[in-house]
Design an enzyme around this catalytic site. Structure first.
Site, PDB file in Angstrom:
ATOM      1  N   CYS A  51       0.850  -1.179   0.000  1.00  0.00           N
ATOM      2  CA  CYS A  51       0.000   0.000   0.000  1.00  0.00           C
ATOM      3  C   CYS A  51       0.893   1.238   0.000  1.00  0.00           C
ATOM      4  O   CYS A  51       1.760   1.374   0.856  1.00  0.00           O
ATOM      5  CB  CYS A  51      -0.857  -0.036   1.258  1.00  0.00           C
ATOM      6  SG  CYS A  51      -1.712   1.513   1.535  1.00  0.00           S
ATOM      7  N   GLU A  65      16.209  -3.445 -18.518  1.00  0.00           N
ATOM      8  CA  GLU A  65      16.158  -4.911 -18.556  1.00  0.00           C
ATOM      9  C   GLU A  65      15.827  -5.365 -19.976  1.00  0.00           C
ATOM     10  O   GLU A  65      15.038  -4.720 -20.675  1.00  0.00           O
ATOM     11  CB  GLU A  65      15.048  -5.462 -17.656  1.00  0.00           C
ATOM     12  CG  GLU A  65      15.227  -5.252 -16.184  1.00  0.00           C
ATOM     13  CD  GLU A  65      14.018  -5.789 -15.404  1.00  0.00           C
ATOM     14  OE1 GLU A  65      13.274  -6.634 -15.925  1.00  0.00           O
ATOM     15  OE2 GLU A  65      13.811  -5.323 -14.279  1.00  0.00           O
ATOM     16  N   CYS A 117      -6.010   4.228   1.548  1.00  0.00           N
ATOM     17  CA  CYS A 117      -5.958   4.767   0.179  1.00  0.00           C
ATOM     18  C   CYS A 117      -7.255   5.486  -0.171  1.00  0.00           C
ATOM     19  O   CYS A 117      -7.237   6.535  -0.819  1.00  0.00           O
ATOM     20  CB  CYS A 117      -5.671   3.656  -0.827  1.00  0.00           C
ATOM     21  SG  CYS A 117      -3.957   3.100  -0.752  1.00  0.00           S
ATOM     22  N   GLU A 147      11.837 -17.549 -11.628  1.00  0.00           N
ATOM     23  CA  GLU A 147      12.560 -17.014 -12.789  1.00  0.00           C
ATOM     24  C   GLU A 147      13.824 -17.803 -13.100  1.00  0.00           C
ATOM     25  O   GLU A 147      14.717 -17.317 -13.799  1.00  0.00           O
ATOM     26  CB  GLU A 147      12.845 -15.517 -12.557  1.00  0.00           C
ATOM     27  CG  GLU A 147      11.527 -14.757 -12.473  1.00  0.00           C
ATOM     28  CD  GLU A 147      11.641 -13.253 -12.424  1.00  0.00           C
ATOM     29  OE1 GLU A 147      12.536 -12.761 -11.709  1.00  0.00           O
ATOM     30  OE2 GLU A 147      10.833 -12.580 -13.074  1.00  0.00           O
ATOM     31  N   GLU A 163       9.493  -1.534 -11.200  1.00  0.00           N
ATOM     32  CA  GLU A 163       8.240  -1.549 -11.962  1.00  0.00           C
ATOM     33  C   GLU A 163       7.017  -1.156 -11.120  1.00  0.00           C
ATOM     34  O   GLU A 163       6.073  -1.940 -10.972  1.00  0.00           O
ATOM     35  CB  GLU A 163       8.038  -2.921 -12.616  1.00  0.00           C
ATOM     36  CG  GLU A 163       9.095  -3.213 -13.673  1.00  0.00           C
ATOM     37  CD  GLU A 163       8.848  -4.491 -14.469  1.00  0.00           C
ATOM     38  OE1 GLU A 163       8.103  -5.368 -13.988  1.00  0.00           O
ATOM     39  OE2 GLU A 163       9.403  -4.600 -15.572  1.00  0.00           O
TER      40      GLU A 163
END
Ligand code: GLA
Ligand code: ZN
Length: 665
Positions: free
Chosen positions: A123, A315, A168, A363, A158
């Site tokens: 958050c 990247e 929020c 990954e 990102e």
């Protein structure tokens, strides 16, 4: 001309490196870490990015820090002449933090709070999260801000997504209160008399969600704008301690190509340099790869345009991208073309995800400089080394060099949101990006550099501004277009332009609203065609396919250059030109194929006498203008040899090959 400054400190050429996770190999550090550095140098890397997801290893318990391992990594990089791109670790948080302070975890649009896990799962409004981020960032800045290896800060990773938690929602209401001043103004801007949506208390307003209100367009747009502002604010919060300790080190955060959840044009205002992550889905089929090269070129130009400056390719995969549905290997040569293409479009770096494949984690099968085998005798390494050792050293003079674009293509994130949300025409499948890429393609094939800008940008200095599907005209844009055309500019827009204002209220008095006079037309109706249905545009003695969206317009001052061939609107204008002051404004009333766009823009480019380097068949030509002249990057994405014609000479460019041509100024 003075040599341009490199972006990262400590590297004079193009930055060449990638994401490096030595903390995953702590137990093996005596062998593996040394090998990493040796192999990095062998590949011609000059940098590595560290610390991106290292929070749990840097602060294993609340308030207990463990920097020994990172000290050793940073010192090792420095000793080996490698620049560190050092990240703040907020992209993923330690389990103890989520366990003790559940408010840091994100709440989804369905109202449920996520459990610990994944990443980007936090958050941005939580004061606890902000406090913890400030502490770890301050520790990093104090310890490494003056470290000789440090060249660049990589903020988080990102930034994306949104949080629907009560914190929020409260900040969102404050944002609305500050923006509108009163509920009355908000109700008016959101057209809330519709379906009895009038708000009588700010506390009644909730973020758009499928369990509540999801179709009040003004609300949806403001929520997206708010999410962008929260991200900007969080970024500024993150860099505060870094700038205090190391003001000389630039900061960036890595963006994503087609991501539209944030207004990157706004976020870019606070970045020292734009950087992004590029994972094109090369197929190995020549025809498809030509299209992928075009789309990738578009995204590079989008990133360049955010600051109208060189950017970093933070990247890219040197081979397979594991999260693609089909993780196809890069065919031989693709790595080099993909990397050169980035530089051709304005990148000052080629960086990889990842340096070494992990042993575990999702990954572990993503492309990397070092594979599980552990040594460098691999096909992929061979390509990286060839690029790093043979090609990059020829490009030192490119660092910082701008692109000389006289054509601007207007892409606007907020307009894109409005198009996505509209109900009508093609129901959210209206194809904004697809359309921009189609127009872009006409220039890409002609070897004419394009700068991609948003509606807020200045139009000065361009010979041609192309703004298809400008459905929303943000405050001030129409005035800038008018001044630009009157001053001698050429402006092109299309169907589906000038429909709504900043809060998604339709312009009254006829579309394209405030652009009616500039374009000299009135767009009376918009026809949406079923898949497979077609009409046609007759122009210049030829007939071109028109499909999906055909607008029924009247020329009111403009000259009708082309007309519809079919349906009940046959004979009515489909392409118009309005002369205003010293310039001209064109309107393309229907969606067409590349045939029309190629012919139309070629005729305009011819009139404007802009330099063009036509390639065709997958041959792309891009230019960077440096201190001594220009470098032409001629890249052949096709499977046939092509002849590139320059000043009467024919230069053969082999299939999947390239030529770098220097031109003196
Ligand atoms: C993104 C992320 C990286 C990694 C790569 C894999 O771009 O930033 O951490 O997950 O994707 O392609
Ligand atoms: Zn929240």
């Amino acid at each position: 001309m003075k040599r341009f400054e490199p972006i990262a400190k400590g590297v004079s050429g193009i930055l060449h490196g990638g994401d490096y996770n030595p903390e995953q190999w702590l137990k093996w550090k005596d062998g593996i870490w040394k090998e990493d550095l040796r192999i990095a140098k062998e590949a011609g890397l000059n940098s590595l990015s560290v610390g991106i997801f290292s929070w749990a290893m840097l602060e294993p318990e609340e308030g207990r820090f463990c920097f020994d391992w990172l000290d050793e990594v940073m010192d090792g990089l420095h000793k080996n002449g490698l620049t560190a791109v050092l990240a703040t670790p907020s992209g993923a948080r330690p389990a103890w933090l989520a366990q003790k302070y559940p408010e840091v975890l994100r709440v989804r649009a369905d109202g449920h709070r996520n459990a610990f896990g994944g990443r980007h799962n936090h958050c941005l409004s939580s004061q606890v999260y902000r406090a913890k981020v400030k502490i770890i960032n301050t520790e990093l800045a104090r310890r490494y801000g003056k470290h000789p290896a440090l060249g660049l800060w990589h903020i988080s990773n990102e930034y994306s997504g949104e949080c629907h938690c009560p914190l929020c929602q409260a900040v969102f209401r404050e944002y609305l209160r500050a923006k509108y001043g009163s509920l009355e103004a908000l109700n008016e801007a959101w057209w809330s008399a519709f379906w009895s949506h009038r708000y009588t208390d700010f506390a009644q307003i909730e973020a758009p969600s499928p369990r509540g209100e999801n179709d009040t367009h003004g609300l949806t747009l403001d929520w997206k704008r708010f999410t962008t502002e929260q991200t900007v604010d969080f970024y500024l919060h993150e860099i505060g301690p870094l700038k205090a300790c190391a003001p000389q080190i630039p900061c960036t955060t890595n963006l994503m190509a087609g991501y539209t959840g944030l207004d990157y044009a706004r976020l870019a205002e606070v970045l020292d340099v734009v950087s992004w992550d590029n994972y094109p889905q090369w197929t190995g089929s020549s025809e498809k790869d030509e299209q992928i090269a075009l789309e990738t070129g578009y995204f590079h130009d989008l990133m360049y345009g955010l600051k109208k400056k060189p950017f970093l390719l933070m990247e890219s995969s040197p081979s397979a991208t594991n999260w693609r549905p089909v993780a196809k290997l890069h065919r031989p040569g693709v790595h080099i073309l993909q990397s050169l293409q980035a530089i051709a479009h304005g990148a000052d770096s080629v960086q990889y995800f990842q340096m070494r494949k992990g042993r575990g984690g999702s990954e572990k099968f993503h492309g990397a400089v070092i594979d599980h085998v552990g040594h460098e005798n691999t096909r992929v390494f061979g390509e990286i080394k060839k690029f790093g050792r043979e090609i990059l050293p020829q490009l030192d003079h490119i660092v910082g060099a701008p692109k000389p674009a006289k054509v601007a293509l207007v892409h606007d994130y907020v307009n894109g949101w409005a198009i996505e949300g509209m109900r009508g025409a093609l129901q959210g499948e209206t194809g904004y990006t697809k359309t921009l890429m189609a127009h872009y393609g006409a220039f890409w094939r002609q070897g004419v550099p394009v700068e991609i800008i948003d509606q807020g940008a200045s139009l000065e200095g361009y010979a041609l501004v192309v703004a298809p599907m400008s459905y929303m005209l943000r405050e001030g844009f129409a005035d800038r277009v008018k001044a630009y055309v009157e001053g001698g500019g050429r402006f092109v827009t299309s169907y589906f332009s000038g429909y709504v204002n900043d809060t998604d209220l339709c312009f009254l008095g006829g579309f394209p609203g405030p652009l009616k006079e500039v374009l000299g037309i009135w767009a009376e109706e918009l026809d949406a065609l079923y898949p497979g249905d077609e009409n046609a545009i007759c122009w210049n003695g030829k007939q071109y396919r028109a499909f999906e969206l055909c607008e029924l317009i009247h020329a009111q001052g403009a000259e009708a250059l082309g007309s519809y061939a079919g349906d009940f609107y046959a004979g009515r204008p489909a392409l118009t030109a309005m002369t205003l002051g010293k310039g001209k404004a064109y309107y393309i009333a229907a969606r067409t194929g590349a045939d029309f766009l190629d012919d139309f823009y070629q005729s305009l480019l011819g009139e404007l006498k802009l330099p063009a380097y036509p390639g065709g068949g997958g041959l792309s030509v891009q230019i960077r203008a440096h201190e001594k002249g220009e470098t032409l990057f001629v890249i052949n994405f096709g499977a046939q040899e092509r002849l590139f014609k320059l000043d009467g000479e024919e230069i053969p460019v082999e299939a999947h090959g390239f030529a770098l041509i220097e031109r003196k100024s």
